[in-house]
Scaffold this active site. Structure first.
Site, PDB file in Angstrom:
ATOM      1  N   SER A 139       0.858  -1.193   0.000  1.00 15.99           N
ATOM      2  CA  SER A 139       0.000   0.000   0.000  1.00 15.99           C
ATOM      3  C   SER A 139       0.888   1.234   0.000  1.00 15.99           C
ATOM      4  O   SER A 139       2.060   1.162   0.388  1.00 15.99           O
ATOM      5  CB  SER A 139      -0.846  -0.009   1.279  1.00 15.99           C
ATOM      6  OG  SER A 139      -1.503   1.224   1.449  1.00 15.99           O
ATOM      7  N   TYR A 152      -1.541  -0.710  10.902  1.00 23.74           N
ATOM      8  CA  TYR A 152      -1.760  -1.203   9.535  1.00 23.74           C
ATOM      9  C   TYR A 152      -0.530  -0.933   8.676  1.00 23.74           C
ATOM     10  O   TYR A 152      -0.013  -1.839   7.999  1.00 23.74           O
ATOM     11  CB  TYR A 152      -2.994  -0.507   8.958  1.00 23.74           C
ATOM     12  CG  TYR A 152      -3.263  -0.757   7.493  1.00 23.74           C
ATOM     13  CD1 TYR A 152      -3.810  -1.969   7.058  1.00 23.74           C
ATOM     14  CD2 TYR A 152      -2.992   0.219   6.537  1.00 23.74           C
ATOM     15  CE1 TYR A 152      -4.075  -2.184   5.704  1.00 23.74           C
ATOM     16  CE2 TYR A 152      -3.259   0.008   5.192  1.00 23.74           C
ATOM     17  CZ  TYR A 152      -3.792  -1.197   4.782  1.00 23.74           C
ATOM     18  OH  TYR A 152      -4.054  -1.415   3.441  1.00 23.74           O
TER      19      TYR A 152
END
Ligand SMILES: NC(=O)c1ccc[n+]([C@@H]2O[C@H](COP(=O)([O-])OP(=O)(O)OC[C@H]3O[C@@H](n4cnc5c(N)ncnc54)[C@H](O)[C@@H]3O)[C@@H](O)[C@H]2O)c1
Length: 252
Positions: A139, A152
């Protein structure tokens, strides 16, 4: 057809980016194992692909459990006889910072990092015989800081480094390993986040779009095409790389 006669396992394929990837891979001729912990949506994804003339079957697994990972690979081998492509896409979205408990950290790393590593371990045991391709979903969060998000983000940064190390370890077996790094993509996961922070889809799209050169958030199929490229033979000399699919977010 770019994946004719290929067998692909896609984790988290019951929803969002994984689902779009499963559909696109099937359109490109692959036989797809739709690996997910969500039975209802996983079965629906596989059924929908079959109804559109593709090859797919649902394989239930909670990738945080090593035994499920081993079972998912052996079910895929039983059904299709081989594994050529693995897409590590499933993720737990523990969007927290200092408020996170040890259990939050365990869930986040247990699914995103350990789960991806374990299913890779069992798939690779077979893939070593004839080569293949692995695509890990990292990501932009693995590159840039975002507020109150690091439980995360740390997993996505770990996946980037794991990609490089695995690419080195698996190169001699002609297995390529790459990462795709999406920016904000409109999926059920981001819709849940949007609701939590009290934004409408329009507001969320505009807010996230303003951080990009293209002025909008991305759509699952736009990420699926990048995954397809790295999984296909067109990327035959690309390994250990990270491909941004973020509308320019990280380029500024
Ligand atoms: N949506 C975004 O904006 C965005 C941005 C950057 C990166 N990503 C990455 O893309 C990937 C897909 O994200 P998405 O937005 O499509 O998510 P999503 O929530 O729509 O889909 C994730 C899927 O993973 C499955 N899953 C979760 N835990 C699992 C487990 N333990 N075992 C098996 N399956 C499990 C879920 O059931 C779900 O079907 C993730 O790795 C995510 O980190 C997404």
């Amino acid at each position: 057809m770019r994946l004719k006669n290929k067998v692909a396992m896609i984790t988290g394929a019951a929803s969002g980016i994984g689902q779009a990837t499963a559909e696109l891979f099937a359109e490109e001729g692959a036989s797809v194992a739709v690996v997910d912990v969500d039975v209802e949506r996983g079965e629906a994804t596989a059924r929908n692909i079959s109804e559109h003339g593709g090859q797919a079957r649902f394989v239930r697994a909670d990738i945080a459990r090593g035994a499920d990972c081993a079972q998912a690979v052996s079910e895929t081998l039983q059904a299709y006889g081989t594994v050529d492509i693995l897409v590590n896409n499933a993720a737990a979205f523990v969007l927290k910072g200092f408020g996170a408990t040890p259990e939050d950290w365990q869930l986040s790393f247990g699914v995103n990092v350990v789960g991806s590593a374990m299913i890779t371990r069992y798939a690779v045991a077979h893939m070593k015989q004839k080569g293949g391709a692995i695509v890990n979903l990292s990501s932009i969060s693995g590159f840039v800081a975002q507020p109150d998000f690091f439980v995360y983000s740390a997993t996505k940064a770990a996946l980037l480094q794991m990609t490089r190390n695995m690419a080195m370890d698996l190169g001699p077996y002609r297995i390529r390993v790459n990462s795709v790094c999406p920016g904000t993509i409109i999926t059920p996961a981001s819709l849940r986040h949007m609701e939590k922070v009290g934004l409408t889809l329009e507001q969320f799209d505009a807010q996230e779009g303003a951080k990009t050169f293209l002025g909008r958030a991305g759509r699952p199929r736009e990420v699926a095409y990048a995954i397809l490229f790295l999984a296909s033979d067109e990327a035959s000399y690309i390994t250990g790389a990270a491909l941004m699919v973020d509308g320019g977010y990280t380029a500024q």
